[in-house]
Each structure stands twice: as C-alpha cells, then as structure tokens.
Design a protein around this motif. Structure first.
Motif, PDB file in Angstrom:
ATOM      1  N   ASP A 220       0.869  -1.167   0.000  1.00  0.00           N
ATOM      2  CA  ASP A 220       0.000   0.000   0.000  1.00  0.00           C
ATOM      3  C   ASP A 220       0.914   1.227   0.000  1.00  0.00           C
ATOM      4  OD1 ASP A 220      -2.340   1.469   0.086  1.00  0.00           O
ATOM      5  OD2 ASP A 220      -3.297  -0.008   1.379  1.00  0.00           O
ATOM      6  N   THR A 221       0.388   2.422   0.080  1.00  0.00           N
ATOM      7  CA  THR A 221       1.230   3.619   0.037  1.00  0.00           C
ATOM      8  C   THR A 221       2.120   3.686   1.275  1.00  0.00           C
ATOM      9  OG1 THR A 221      -0.418   4.896   1.200  1.00  0.00           O
ATOM     10  CG2 THR A 221      -0.517   4.946  -1.204  1.00  0.00           C
ATOM     11  N   GLU A 222       3.162   4.499   1.163  1.00  0.00           N
ATOM     12  CA  GLU A 222       4.073   4.716   2.269  1.00  0.00           C
ATOM     13  C   GLU A 222       3.301   5.196   3.504  1.00  0.00           C
ATOM     14  OE1 GLU A 222       7.827   6.276   0.560  1.00  0.00           O
ATOM     15  OE2 GLU A 222       7.802   7.538   2.339  1.00  0.00           O
ATOM     16  N   LYS A 223       2.355   6.085   3.250  1.00  0.00           N
ATOM     17  CA  LYS A 223       1.564   6.676   4.330  1.00  0.00           C
ATOM     18  C   LYS A 223       0.780   5.593   5.076  1.00  0.00           C
ATOM     19  CE  LYS A 223      -1.443  10.566   4.544  1.00  0.00           C
ATOM     20  NZ  LYS A 223      -2.307  11.434   3.729  1.00  0.00           N
ATOM     21  N   ARG A 267      17.563  -4.612  20.364  1.00  0.00           N
ATOM     22  CA  ARG A 267      17.333  -5.284  21.652  1.00  0.00           C
ATOM     23  C   ARG A 267      17.868  -4.406  22.791  1.00  0.00           C
ATOM     24  NH1 ARG A 267      16.233 -10.246  23.630  1.00  0.00           N
ATOM     25  NH2 ARG A 267      15.832 -11.131  21.581  1.00  0.00           N
ATOM     26  N   GLN A 268      19.079  -3.889  22.557  1.00  0.00           N
ATOM     27  CA  GLN A 268      19.689  -3.027  23.579  1.00  0.00           C
ATOM     28  C   GLN A 268      18.862  -1.748  23.766  1.00  0.00           C
ATOM     29  OE1 GLN A 268      22.253  -4.043  25.510  1.00  0.00           O
ATOM     30  NE2 GLN A 268      21.666  -2.222  26.686  1.00  0.00           N
ATOM     31  N   GLN A 269      18.401  -1.193  22.667  1.00  0.00           N
ATOM     32  CA  GLN A 269      17.587   0.034  22.772  1.00  0.00           C
ATOM     33  C   GLN A 269      16.299  -0.205  23.556  1.00  0.00           C
ATOM     34  OE1 GLN A 269      17.363   3.133  19.926  1.00  0.00           O
ATOM     35  NE2 GLN A 269      18.325   1.880  18.338  1.00  0.00           N
ATOM     36  N   PHE A 270      15.728  -1.384  23.399  1.00  0.00           N
ATOM     37  CA  PHE A 270      14.522  -1.720  24.176  1.00  0.00           C
ATOM     38  C   PHE A 270      14.862  -1.729  25.665  1.00  0.00           C
ATOM     39  CE2 PHE A 270      10.566  -3.279  22.039  1.00  0.00           C
ATOM     40  CZ  PHE A 270      10.853  -2.797  20.774  1.00  0.00           C
ATOM     41  N   ILE A 271      15.979  -2.387  25.976  1.00  0.00           N
ATOM     42  CA  ILE A 271      16.378  -2.479  27.384  1.00  0.00           C
ATOM     43  C   ILE A 271      16.668  -1.079  27.938  1.00  0.00           C
ATOM     44  CG2 ILE A 271      18.198  -3.410  28.914  1.00  0.00           C
ATOM     45  CD1 ILE A 271      18.285  -5.808  26.843  1.00  0.00           C
ATOM     46  N   ASP A 272      17.217  -0.231  27.064  1.00  0.00           N
ATOM     47  CA  ASP A 272      17.528   1.141  27.487  1.00  0.00           C
ATOM     48  C   ASP A 272      16.298   2.048  27.514  1.00  0.00           C
ATOM     49  OD1 ASP A 272      20.105   0.305  27.657  1.00  0.00           O
ATOM     50  OD2 ASP A 272      20.774   1.201  25.760  1.00  0.00           O
ATOM     51  N   GLY A 273      15.156   1.527  27.114  1.00  0.00           N
ATOM     52  CA  GLY A 273      13.928   2.304  27.274  1.00  0.00           C
ATOM     53  C   GLY A 273      13.530   3.165  26.085  1.00  0.00           C
ATOM     54  N   ILE A 274      13.835   2.727  24.888  1.00  0.00           N
ATOM     55  CA  ILE A 274      13.408   3.480  23.694  1.00  0.00           C
ATOM     56  C   ILE A 274      11.896   3.771  23.769  1.00  0.00           C
ATOM     57  CG2 ILE A 274      12.992   1.373  22.320  1.00  0.00           C
ATOM     58  CD1 ILE A 274      13.994   2.893  19.851  1.00  0.00           C
ATOM     59  N   ALA A 275      11.489   4.941  23.304  1.00  0.00           N
ATOM     60  CA  ALA A 275      10.052   5.289  23.294  1.00  0.00           C
ATOM     61  C   ALA A 275       9.355   4.475  22.201  1.00  0.00           C
ATOM     62  CB  ALA A 275       9.885   6.779  23.014  1.00  0.00           C
ATOM     63  N   TRP A 276       8.099   4.113  22.448  1.00  0.00           N
ATOM     64  CA  TRP A 276       7.378   3.310  21.443  1.00  0.00           C
ATOM     65  C   TRP A 276       7.311   4.050  20.111  1.00  0.00           C
ATOM     66  CZ3 TRP A 276       7.441  -1.480  21.986  1.00  0.00           C
ATOM     67  CH2 TRP A 276       7.201  -2.111  23.205  1.00  0.00           C
ATOM     68  N   GLY A 277       7.069   5.338  20.176  1.00  0.00           N
ATOM     69  CA  GLY A 277       6.979   6.129  18.944  1.00  0.00           C
ATOM     70  C   GLY A 277       8.270   6.062  18.141  1.00  0.00           C
ATOM     71  N   GLU A 278       9.372   6.117  18.850  1.00  0.00           N
ATOM     72  CA  GLU A 278      10.684   6.066  18.193  1.00  0.00           C
ATOM     73  C   GLU A 278      10.933   4.670  17.589  1.00  0.00           C
ATOM     74  OE1 GLU A 278      12.675   8.362  17.428  1.00  0.00           O
ATOM     75  OE2 GLU A 278      14.435   7.186  16.831  1.00  0.00           O
ATOM     76  N   ALA A 279      10.599   3.643  18.365  1.00  0.00           N
ATOM     77  CA  ALA A 279      10.804   2.269  17.868  1.00  0.00           C
ATOM     78  C   ALA A 279       9.977   2.040  16.597  1.00  0.00           C
ATOM     79  CB  ALA A 279      10.416   1.260  18.943  1.00  0.00           C
ATOM     80  N   LYS A 280       8.771   2.563  16.595  1.00  0.00           N
ATOM     81  CA  LYS A 280       7.906   2.388  15.426  1.00  0.00           C
ATOM     82  C   LYS A 280       8.431   3.166  14.225  1.00  0.00           C
ATOM     83  CE  LYS A 280       3.621   1.133  17.730  1.00  0.00           C
ATOM     84  NZ  LYS A 280       2.252   1.550  18.061  1.00  0.00           N
ATOM     85  N   LYS A 281       9.004   4.324  14.507  1.00  0.00           N
ATOM     86  CA  LYS A 281       9.570   5.135  13.424  1.00  0.00           C
ATOM     87  C   LYS A 281      10.744   4.373  12.783  1.00  0.00           C
ATOM     88  CE  LYS A 281      11.486   9.709  12.747  1.00  0.00           C
ATOM     89  NZ  LYS A 281      12.804   9.884  13.359  1.00  0.00           N
ATOM     90  N   CYS A 282      11.595   3.786  13.644  1.00  0.00           N
ATOM     91  CA  CYS A 282      12.722   2.990  13.119  1.00  0.00           C
ATOM     92  C   CYS A 282      12.203   1.819  12.294  1.00  0.00           C
ATOM     93  CB  CYS A 282      13.573   2.433  14.264  1.00  0.00           C
ATOM     94  SG  CYS A 282      14.406   3.697  15.216  1.00  0.00           S
ATOM     95  N   PHE A 284       9.360   1.546  10.706  1.00  0.00           N
ATOM     96  CA  PHE A 284       8.848   2.029   9.421  1.00  0.00           C
ATOM     97  C   PHE A 284       9.995   2.250   8.436  1.00  0.00           C
ATOM     98  CE2 PHE A 284       8.392   5.748   6.671  1.00  0.00           C
ATOM     99  CZ  PHE A 284       7.454   5.253   5.793  1.00  0.00           C
ATOM    100  N   GLU A 285      11.054   2.884   8.921  1.00  0.00           N
ATOM    101  CA  GLU A 285      12.166   3.196   8.014  1.00  0.00           C
ATOM    102  C   GLU A 285      12.831   1.921   7.474  1.00  0.00           C
ATOM    103  OE1 GLU A 285      14.341   6.106  10.265  1.00  0.00           O
ATOM    104  OE2 GLU A 285      12.761   7.578   9.818  1.00  0.00           O
ATOM    105  N   LEU A 286      12.977   0.958   8.361  1.00  0.00           N
ATOM    106  CA  LEU A 286      13.593  -0.309   7.938  1.00  0.00           C
ATOM    107  C   LEU A 286      12.742  -1.005   6.872  1.00  0.00           C
ATOM    108  CD1 LEU A 286      15.925  -2.379   8.687  1.00  0.00           C
ATOM    109  CD2 LEU A 286      14.187  -3.524  10.071  1.00  0.00           C
TER     110      LEU A 286
END
Ligand code: TRP
Length: 343
Positions: A220-223, A267-282, A284-286
């Motif tokens: 579907d579209t990027e959006k 995995r390390q970023q999760f343990i370090d407490g990455i924000a959900w919004g940030e994890a989802k942004k990463c 999406f980019e991947l």
C-alpha cells in the motif's frame, strides 16, 4: 529454449488467489520461495492456485483482483519467470483431468480425515447445524486437487506451512496407491517446512492473518504503511522505561527484517527504554527501505496487466510441455487409449 532440466529435483508450490498479500505472507512464504527459486540446484514450479480459490470464494471480482495482485507481488519482489515455471493453474487443463483420475484412487475415508473438512464439520456441530452445512464437494475433495497439482509435475519438495503438511502426506498416499497398481508413474512428494521462517505477529499480537483482520499491507502507500505500523499494539511503558523485546510485536517484526547486528542493537535500545513512537519510526524506516523499490515495480505491473498476462501464458506453455505428456502417460496406464492401440 526449454529451460526445464528434468534431472533436477522439482520444488513446487501454489498460492491460493484469495486476498491481497501482506507482510506476513512476504516473510513467511514469498521471500523464502523467491530465494529458493534462485538456486540452480532445483527446478522451481510456482503457480496461482485459482481453482483452489473457488473453495473459499464465490466472488468472481475478488478472485480476479487477487490473481492480479498476487502475480504483481511475486514479480515485483524478484521472481524471475525465465528461471522458474510461473503459471496459473487454470491455464493447465490437464490438472483438472488428473484430478478426476486421482479422485478414483482416493479413499473417501482419507478425505474424511482432512483438517479443513473436519474443522468445517466441527464448526457446524458447535453451531447446532447439520454437520455438512455449507460443505461443498470442492472443500471435501480439495486435497485431491492439490495432489493433482503436485503429481502432475513430479513435484518432489513442496514448501508449505504447517497446516498443509497433511495434504502433502495425502498426495503421497494417493501417488503410492496409483504407482502400486499401475507401475511407477509419480514421484513421491515431501513437505518442506522451514522452522527458521518467521511467523509474523499482526497488529494485535496474534499471528498476522487476513482472518484476524490484523495485517500490515505489503504494497500500500508509504503513508498507509506508516499508519499501520503506528497501530501495532504496545503496552503503556513510558520513554526511558525498559521494555521487553521478546514480548513486543514491534521487535518481532524488526527481527524478521533486520540484520543480526541491527537486531542486537534494537534489543539493547529496548532495554535502554526506547520510546514506542521512536521504535515504530525505526521500524517504518527499515521496512520502507526494503519495500520502496519493489513497491514501484508492483505499481508498474498493476498498471500493465497485459505484460503479466503474457508472462503467465508463457509460463503455462512451459508447464504444459510437462503436463501434456504426463497426462498422456496416465491415460495409457489406466486404459484410456486410442482404438488402434494394441490390446
Ligand atoms: N492449498 C495451498 C494453501 O492454501 C495452496 C496450494 C494449492 C498448494 N495447491 C498446492 C501448495 C500444491 C503446495 C502444492 O496454502
């Protein structure tokens, strides 16, 4: 000309033309099949199982649309029609003929034990309906059509999901009976189930599946991709609070697409407490990085059904170079011969 070399073992699999391919299909089936099709060790047969679609759907427009989308998806993702035999089941009428011959060699009791049929009966019983309510003969004998798909081309390795193993066993059983009675005709197929292939979780954390309505679209579209990723269910942990990667759909999907190093980093970023919004942004980019180019090709194919039709008809011609002599041999075996044949 004919690229098929008969001495290579054949890998064969079919895709039922219902629905639009999603991320789970891509990771679980499409990607591994395309990688396998690039190996020079095997001869790959890949087909749109459009007559199988009728078992699930009586909606002509949906079956048609799904065939187009599935063909465009596989081609966009790099399936090379010169390197494999890529065809539509319905373009190979010999399959339907073989299906009848095999029907006459299939014990009804064997079909009584098929999971799909049993599940339908059980659902009826639970709903206090007649056990056979809405069960068509198509659903009941569907493993026979699958056996015809496979045995027609001497398919040896059959990559399938776990739910299909029983059907491959049935195809083997039917082939053995036939061979035993008439002499060796069919190669005995084996299911290939890859335990390393990820079963992707969907938006709600259950297995990603059309029937759960929790899928992430592939092209579907990027959006829309971004929107779907934002809908993945997470918990209420705040930025800075440690998160359990193994309990997260975001991480599960990340893992299916990322390199080992990227997986370890996340995995390390999760343990370090990455924000959900940030994890989802990463995430999406991947995903978008991997899908952007094929998405363009997908749109090109979707806009050019003539090109796809040509590819599929050429595939059918390659397939029929195998199926016509095979059916001829089967007819010889069972005694359907020219009047002039010696008795
Ligand atoms: N029934 C299979 C599925 O639902 C699709 C299929 C049809 C198939 N014919 C096949 C798979 C032959 C392998 C071989 O997934």
């Amino acid at each position: 000309m004919n690229q098929l070399s008969t001495d290579k073992p054949r890998v064969l699999t079919g895709i039922t033309t219902t629905g639009t391919p999603h991320l789970g299909n891509y990771v679980g089936a499409i990607k591994p099949a395309i990688v396998a099709s690039q190996s020079s060790e095997f001869d790959s047969f890949l087909f749109l199982a459009d007559y199988h679609a009728m078992i699930k759907s009586h909606e002509p427009d949906k079956i048609h649309q799904s065939s187009i989308e599935i063909a465009a998806t596989w081609l966009a993702l790099g399936l090379d029609p010169d390197n494999v035999t890529f065809y539509r089941q319905s373009d190979v009428p010999e399959i339907m003929e073989l299906s009848w011959v095999l029907t006459c060699w299939t014990a009804k009791g064997l079909m009584n034990r098929a999971h799909a049929y049993k599940a339908a009966v059980q659902a009826n019983e639970e709903a206090n309906e007649d056990p056979d309510y809405a069960v068509t003969m198509g659903l009941f004998s569907y493993p026979i059509l699958m056996a015809a798909d496979i045995l027609m081309f001497n398919g040896k390795h059959i990559p399938v999901g776990r739910d299909q193993i029983q059907h491959i066993e049935m195809a083997k059983d039917i082939a053995q009976r036939f061979n035993h009675h008439y002499g060796e005709r069919f190669v005995l197929p084996e299911a290939v189930v890859d335990d390393n292939v990820a079963v992707l979780q969907g938006l709600d954390g259950r297995k990603m599946s059309k029937s759960y309505n929790n899928t992430i679209p592939l092209f579907d579209t990027e959006k829309k991709l971004k929107k779907a990723i934002n809908k993945i269910k997470t918990n209420l942990l705040e930025p800075g609070e440690a998160k359990d990667p193994d309990d997260s759909t975001v991480f599960q999907i990340w893992k299916a697409f990322a390199s080992e190093q990227q997986t370890a980093d996340m995995r390390q970023q999760f343990i370090d407490g990455i924000a959900w919004g940030e994890a989802k942004k990463c995430l999406f980019e991947l995903l978008n990085k991997e899908l952007a180019e094929p998405r363009e090709r997908y749109l090109e194919y979707m806009a050019n059904p003539v090109a796809m039709e040509k590819i599929l008809l050429a595939g059918a011609e390659k397939a029929r170079a195998v199926s016509i002599p095979m059916l001829q041999g089967v007819r010889e075996s069972i005694g359907i011969r020219a009047m002039t044949a010696p008795t």
